[in-house]
Every structure is written in C-alpha cells, then in structure tokens.
Design an enzyme around this catalytic site. Structure first.
Site, mmCIF file in Angstrom:
data_model
loop_
_atom_site.group_PDB
_atom_site.id
_atom_site.type_symbol
_atom_site.label_atom_id
_atom_site.label_comp_id
_atom_site.label_asym_id
_atom_site.label_seq_id
_atom_site.Cartn_x
_atom_site.Cartn_y
_atom_site.Cartn_z
ATOM 1 N N GLY A 14 33.696 41.084 28.152
ATOM 2 C CA GLY A 14 34.534 41.740 27.145
ATOM 3 C C GLY A 14 35.254 40.709 26.303
ATOM 4 O O GLY A 14 35.634 39.654 26.808
ATOM 5 N N ARG A 77 26.886 42.908 30.190
ATOM 6 C CA ARG A 77 25.688 43.593 30.649
ATOM 7 C C ARG A 77 25.624 43.823 32.172
ATOM 8 O O ARG A 77 24.736 44.490 32.669
ATOM 9 C CB ARG A 77 24.460 42.791 30.202
ATOM 10 N N GLY A 115 34.982 35.847 31.499
ATOM 11 C CA GLY A 115 35.812 36.322 32.600
ATOM 12 C C GLY A 115 35.060 36.193 33.911
ATOM 13 O O GLY A 115 34.091 35.426 34.022
ATOM 14 N N ASP A 116 35.479 36.968 34.908
ATOM 15 C CA ASP A 116 34.889 36.822 36.245
ATOM 16 C C ASP A 116 33.363 36.969 36.234
ATOM 17 O O ASP A 116 32.659 36.178 36.856
ATOM 18 C CB ASP A 116 35.543 37.794 37.240
ATOM 19 N N THR A 138 40.320 36.363 29.646
ATOM 20 C CA THR A 138 40.461 37.793 29.932
ATOM 21 C C THR A 138 41.846 38.260 29.538
ATOM 22 O O THR A 138 42.820 37.522 29.717
ATOM 23 C CB THR A 138 40.240 38.137 31.424
ATOM 24 N N ASP A 140 43.064 40.588 31.159
ATOM 25 C CA ASP A 140 43.568 41.126 32.429
ATOM 26 C C ASP A 140 44.399 40.115 33.223
ATOM 27 O O ASP A 140 45.133 40.502 34.131
ATOM 28 C CB ASP A 140 42.398 41.582 33.318
ATOM 29 N N ASP A 142 43.418 38.104 35.461
ATOM 30 C CA ASP A 142 43.116 38.264 36.889
ATOM 31 C C ASP A 142 42.184 37.181 37.433
ATOM 32 O O ASP A 142 41.587 37.352 38.495
ATOM 33 C CB ASP A 142 42.513 39.656 37.137
ATOM 34 N N MET A 182 45.221 48.544 30.091
ATOM 35 C CA MET A 182 44.052 47.987 30.786
ATOM 36 C C MET A 182 44.491 47.036 31.900
ATOM 37 O O MET A 182 45.679 46.922 32.193
ATOM 38 C CB MET A 182 43.151 47.273 29.788
ATOM 39 N N ARG A 184 42.042 46.345 34.704
ATOM 40 C CA ARG A 184 41.164 46.564 35.874
ATOM 41 C C ARG A 184 41.969 46.698 37.158
ATOM 42 O O ARG A 184 42.872 47.499 37.195
ATOM 43 C CB ARG A 184 40.127 45.440 35.985
ATOM 44 N N HIS A 284 41.016 49.845 23.988
ATOM 45 C CA HIS A 284 40.511 48.605 23.396
ATOM 46 C C HIS A 284 41.391 48.055 22.283
ATOM 47 O O HIS A 284 41.150 46.937 21.818
ATOM 48 C CB HIS A 284 39.071 48.802 22.911
ATOM 49 N N GLN A 286 44.082 46.934 22.810
ATOM 50 C CA GLN A 286 44.687 45.760 23.462
ATOM 51 C C GLN A 286 43.814 44.519 23.337
ATOM 52 O O GLN A 286 44.264 43.408 23.560
ATOM 53 C CB GLN A 286 44.920 46.062 24.953
HETATM 54 O O1 F6P Z 1 38.222 43.011 31.526
HETATM 55 C C1 F6P Z 1 38.723 43.365 30.284
HETATM 56 C C2 F6P Z 1 38.691 44.857 30.098
HETATM 57 O O2 F6P Z 1 39.252 45.152 28.842
HETATM 58 C C3 F6P Z 1 39.378 45.664 31.206
HETATM 59 O O3 F6P Z 1 40.773 45.633 31.090
HETATM 60 C C4 F6P Z 1 38.748 47.014 31.014
HETATM 61 O O4 F6P Z 1 38.760 47.766 32.199
HETATM 62 C C5 F6P Z 1 37.347 46.662 30.625
HETATM 63 O O5 F6P Z 1 37.367 45.339 30.116
HETATM 64 C C6 F6P Z 1 36.743 47.566 29.594
HETATM 65 O O6 F6P Z 1 35.427 47.178 29.404
HETATM 66 P P1 F6P Z 1 34.496 47.723 28.242
HETATM 67 O O7 F6P Z 1 34.814 46.926 27.005
HETATM 68 O O8 F6P Z 1 33.142 47.464 28.762
HETATM 69 O O9 F6P Z 1 34.826 49.174 28.049
#
Ligand code: F6P
Length: 360
Positions: A14, A77, A115-116, A138, A140, A142, A182, A184, A284, A286
């Site tokens: 993301g 993905r 990210g992770d 990220t 997040d 995290d 958001m 996670r 999103h 954010q």
């Molecule tokens: O990891 C970043 C994040 O924005 C999370 O806070 C959220 O749960 C997730 O990605 C949303 O992912 P996507 O963009 O695939 O909806």
C-alpha cells in the site's frame, strides 16, 4: 566494498505519503555517487516485464518531494511465490523470473521500499542471492526495529484534523460520533490521532473493549454536561470475546481486509446509550495527499541511508530509525513480526490518567 554501477529501486504494498521523497533522495544521492538508478514499476513487476523499468535521473525526480503516492506505482498482490505468473512474454515461475531479469538488466543491487509484505518478499530474494537494502514504509507504524516509518505522521495529522472537524458537529447535535482509522492489527494511528484530537474513547487492537465500559464513560460525560462524545476506533479493534470486523476474508495469498469496526461500534453504542450516533470511516484518505514535513524529512534520510548501505555492501538490511541515528538492522529480524502498541507506552498511560476510556 562492491562496485555498484546500476541500482534498481521499487515501491511495494500500500502506498504511504513520503514514497516519492525516498525515491528522490535515492536517485539524487546515487547519481551524485556515479550510480545509474533504474526505476522498477509496480513493485517486483519491474523485474518481470521488460517494459516496466526506466532510468531515473535527477531531472525525473524534480518536484516530486511533496507528492503523495509513488511515481513508480505499487501493487499489493499478496504472496507472489504461490502461482506461476502469466505475461505476454510467457508464463514464469515468479522467483526465477525476477532472479533472471535482475541478471539480464545488469543490476548490482536493489533498494526495496515497502511494508511488512514487501520486506518479506525482499528478504526471500536476498536469501536467493539478490543484494538489496530495505526501506520501511507504512502509515500503520507497525514495522519492528524502527521507531517510526514515513507516512505515519501524515496519516495521524489527517486523522487529527478529521477528529477536530467531527468535534464541532458532534457537539452541535449532541451526538456520539465514532471515527474509524486504519492501522491493521496495531493501534498507533488510533492512539496518536485520538489523543491529538482529544477523543473521549480510543479503541485499539491491543486492548479488546467492553461496550458496557464504553457506555459508562459516555453516560458519565453526559452527566457532567458534555452531551456529545468522540470515539476513535482502530479498524483492527474487537470487543472482548468478539470478532474482528472484516470486509473481505484472506484468499490466494492476499491478506484479509479490515473494515466495519466503526459501524459495529456505533450501532451497538446507539442501542446501549439511546443517543443519536453516527460513524465515519476515514479509510484511504489517510494514505493520500501531501506528506508532512516530518515524513518528507524522514523519507529523505531513509533514502540517503539506503544508498550509503548499498555503497558499503551492507545488504540484507533495513534502514531503521533509532533517534537520533539511522541504523541498519537485519531484514531477518524484521519480517513476519508486528510492532504493536506496548501497554506501558507513556502516551497510553497519560491518556488513561487524563480520563480517556480504552473500553477496558
Ligand atoms: O497497511 C496500510 C493499510 O492502509 C492498512 O492500514 C489498511 O488496513 C490496508 O493498508 C488497506 O489496504 P488496501 O489499500 O489494500 O485496501
């Protein structure tokens, strides 16, 4: 020290505000050190499809410092190692194709910003022999091993502004407003934006909540004459003994999608309190927009440090923020783990001491 002439750069997972600032820093510092930078589009797809890569010069990164998103594009993905990949150029084993193209493109190293998920994929490729350095990204916050990631500050600033706006309308209508942020499985955004925005209740994944306790707090506020309340709920929060709110289950290597915590919480609180309740999902928003000065600076420092590590041959490492320094830490210590909010974190303790309810 290895001789680095050609460096690939990619962004995966993301997006987060500040990605372009990292790219800009990498391109400028590497070019000034005599290294050619190749931008790989859509994460590791840049090493699958020959048409998805291009040389990046300082002229190509002029003016991108303040832009959200990523000029290289990104994909979220899931696990790319599961299925063969079908392209107009043939069907490939993903890992073999990446390794082959890395060689054919005569790349000497990669900088992988992610990210992770992306860092875990990068670590797999490092173990298979690709010299690379990771940069943590990220909203997040995290990722273990680094005190902060760029993108988090921008997300928290946006969420705080939203909470400020919701305060005035909640107060005018004497409503409860539940705001979903958001993050996670970590409550960093909820805790930071919630305290910065003066929320009355903050619900985070680290502390399963009891709706009766939340109701008690809201009633007390009414009795004191406040008559409106702001509840910030992290998307990964759940009631004690209850379930996470899920929009889409995990499938084919894709992670589950969280969402619905604010609606659940708002509906329940409306029943329990009898008050008019509304919920808002910041989603999103954010992740979009202009990165804050803090995120631009951190992202720039990460980019410069990543190039320094590449030039020094310090591969298989992630750039980590250990104030006041940036340090390399082994990717193996980072991947597969989540940095959650410690229950003794001083901000959490202070918020409690100030009367914020965490629903426990
Ligand atoms: O990891 C970043 C994040 O924005 C999370 O806070 C959220 O749960 C997730 O990605 C949303 O992912 P996507 O963009 O695939 O909806």
């Amino acid at each position: 020290m290895p001789t680095i002439k050609k460096l690939g750069i990619l962004t995966g997972g993301g997006d987060a505000p500040g990605l372009n600032a990292v790219i800009r820093a990498v391109v400028k510092t590497a070019t000034n050190a005599g290294v050619t930078v190749i931008g790989l589009e859509d994460s590791f797809d840049g090493l699958i499809y020959p048409e998805k890569s291009r040389v990046l010069t300082p002229a190509d990164v002029t003016g991108i410092l303040r832009l959200g998103g990523t000029i290289l594009g990104t994909v979220n993905r899931g696990d790319p190692f599961v299925e063969p990949i079908v392209t107009p150029h043939g069907t490939f084993n993903y890992a073999e194709r990446v390794m082959q193209m890395f060689g054919e493109m005569k790349l000497d190293a990669l900088v992988c910003i992610g990210g992770d998920g992306t860092l875990a994929i990068s670590y797999e490729f490092y173990k298979r022999g690709i010299p690379l350095v990771g940069v943590p990204k990220t909203i997040d916050n995290d990722i273990v091993g680094t005190t902060s990631c760029f993108g988090f500050d921008t997300a928290v600033s946006f969420a705080t502004d939203a909470i400020d706006r919701l305060h005035t309308t909640a107060e005018a209508h004497r409503r409860i407003i539940v705001v979903e942020v958001m993050g996670r499985y970590a409550g960093w955004i909820a805790l930071h934006a919630g305290t910065a925005g003066g929320a009355d209740v903050i619900l985070i994944p680290e502390i399963p909540y009891d709706l009766e306790k939340v109701t008690e707090c809201l009633r007390e506020r009414d009795q004191r004459g406040a008559r409106f309340s702001i509840v910030v709920v992290a998307e990964g929060s759940k009631p004690k003994g209850g379930e996470l709110s899920i929009l889409e289950q995990a499938h084919d290597g894709y992670a589950e999608r969280l969402g619905g915590a604010a609606k659940f919480c708002g509906d329940e609180l409306a029943k329990l309190t009898g008050k008019e309740t509304r919920h808002v999902v910041l989603g999103h928003l954010q992740r979009g927009g202009v990165p804050t000065a803090f995120d631009r600076t951190l992202a720039t420092r990460f980019g410069g440090k990543a190039v320094e590590l590449v030039l020094a041959g310090q591969f298989g490492k992630m750039v980590a923020n250990h104030p006041p320094d940036l340090v390399p830490i082994p990717l193996g210590e980072v991947v597969g783990r989540t940095k959650t909010v410690p229950l003794d974190y001083d901000l959490l303790q202070t918020a409690r001491m100030m009367g914020v309810s965490f629903g426990d």
